[in-house]
Design an enzyme around this catalytic site. Structure first.
Site, PDB file in Angstrom:
ATOM      1  N   HIS A  13       0.735  -1.324  -0.026  1.00 50.87           N
ATOM      2  CA  HIS A  13      -0.026   0.025  -0.125  1.00 50.87           C
ATOM      3  C   HIS A  13       1.122   1.328   0.060  1.00 50.87           C
ATOM      4  CE1 HIS A  13      -3.923  -1.647   0.418  1.00 50.87           C
ATOM      5  NE2 HIS A  13      -3.484  -2.616   1.122  1.00 50.87           N
TER       6      HIS A  13
ATOM      7  N   GLU B 290      -8.785   4.807  -6.729  1.00 50.60           N
ATOM      8  CA  GLU B 290      -7.646   5.465  -7.720  1.00 50.60           C
ATOM      9  C   GLU B 290      -8.205   6.015  -9.225  1.00 50.60           C
ATOM     10  OE1 GLU B 290      -9.282   1.059  -8.707  1.00 50.60           O
ATOM     11  OE2 GLU B 290      -9.219   2.373  -6.983  1.00 50.60           O
TER      12      GLU B 290
END
Length: 355
Positions: free
Chosen positions: A214, A245
């Site tokens: 991450h 995203e």
């Protein structure tokens, strides 16, 4: 024998003279920055606190009309001047925040940034200016007092920025995007010019996170955000993180062809970053899919929902057609027809998952 010397007799000061002298001394020693101008707008008092605030000595301005030079680089009236001239209608021309407390009697209040030439730094000042009249009602002076609210204003601006910015990427957040979209849609309705919207999605981002972690995912999003932001070059363009995203770019006054050109520049710029991906099913490097829509508001378009839907459908199509591409909503059916898929429905945001 010498005659006794006669002492000069002193005329006792009148109560008015004493009061005037006391008032001047009091004003000079006030901790509140204060200056006073006469009806001809010449400075008659410039107290010590005003000297400290502005860096301008009283000797530089007393007897002149140059008090504006303490606050601004180019000549313009101060609030006391507008009171002396009784021109409340000019308040909006010179001040971002203002109030007229009454016609020819109670004065004005205002706030604005002042460049403070002697200090070399800007200050945000709250200003009050009020007239002084004699018993016959004639103007004899205007008193202006100043308060430095710079720290409060900067703190307020910082809080406001935090409320509108995405913490990870620094782009505008979803709330700010929604507000700007509504405002620009309303403007497009008035001007009858097209408005474009880009939805930009990082391909195979879940797999990227699974493979690289991450922290690397966050670095990837920041890099993509920087590219998207560089293409919001006009004053009303807005780059935002739409969620996860996915990014969005509002481009007012732009047709689909011009918006597609910008979308492809963004896609190519991210490819040029050569961010290593390599997860199963993805390519060697991070790529983007971009959905583009441009719409001229019609009479029935009370909201930009249709524009959102078109950009969303175009992004979904870009994913279905193999990713790493730009799809314009206007050419959506043609793209699917070229692959023999024109009979397939194109669901909206609720009908797809980002990948």
């Amino acid at each position: 024998m010498a005659k006794p010397r006669k002492t000069a007799s002193r005329t006792p000061a009148s109560p008015v003279d004493v009061a005037d002298s006391y008032a001047v001394r009091l004003m000079q020693h006030l901790v509140v920055p204060t200056f006073v101008i006469d009806p001809r707008r010449r400075v008659v008092i410039w107290n010590r606190a005003c000297e400290r605030l502005t860096g301008v000595a009283a000797s530089e301005v007393i007897g002149t009309t140059k008090h504006w030079q303490a606050f601004y680089e180019t000549k313009r009236p101060c609030l006391a001047d507008l009171v002396a001239l009784d021109r409340p209608e000019q308040l909006p021309e010179f001040y971002s925040e203002y109030a007229a407390r009454g016609h020819n009697g109670l004065g004005f209040s205002a706030e604005n940034w002042c460049v403070m030439p002697k200090l070399g730094s800007q200050l945000y000042l709250a200003i009050d200016a009020g007239p002084i009249h004699d018993e016959a009602g004639h103007l004899i002076a205007v008193v202006e007092t100043l308060r430095d609210l710079t720290d409060q204003k900067r703190a307020e601006s910082a809080l406001k920025e935090l409320a509108t910015k995405d913490g990870l990427t620094g782009l505008s957040n979803r709330r700010s995007f929604d507000q700007m979209l509504q405002a620009e849609w309303a403007r497009a309705q008035r001007t009858q010019k097209p408005m474009a919207l880009l939805f930009v999605d990082v391909d195979h981002f879940k797999q990227f996170n699974d493979r690289h972690g991450h922290q690397s995912g966050d670095e990837c999003l920041r890099a993509v955000a920087a590219v998207v932001s560089r293409h919001a070059v006009r004053p009303l363009d807005l780059a935002s993180r739409y969620g996860g995203e996915e990014f969005a770019l509002i481009l007012p006054d732009m047709d689909c062809d011009a918006a597609c050109a910008i979308a492809d520049e963004i896609r190519r710029a991210v490819m040029a970053l050569a961010i290593v991906h390599g997860a199963e099913g993805a390519g060697d490097h991070v790529t983007l899919s971009v959905g583009v829509a441009s719409r001229l508001p019609g009479e029935a378009d009370a909201s930009p929902d249709r524009l959102l839907g078109l950009a969303d459908e175009a992004l979904y199509a870009a994913k279905r057609l193999g990713r790493n591409r730009v799809i314009c909503a206007e050419r959506l059916l043609a793209e699917f027809a070229g692959l023999g898929r024109d009979s397939e429905p194109v669901p909206g945001r609720l009908g797809r998952k980002s990948a």
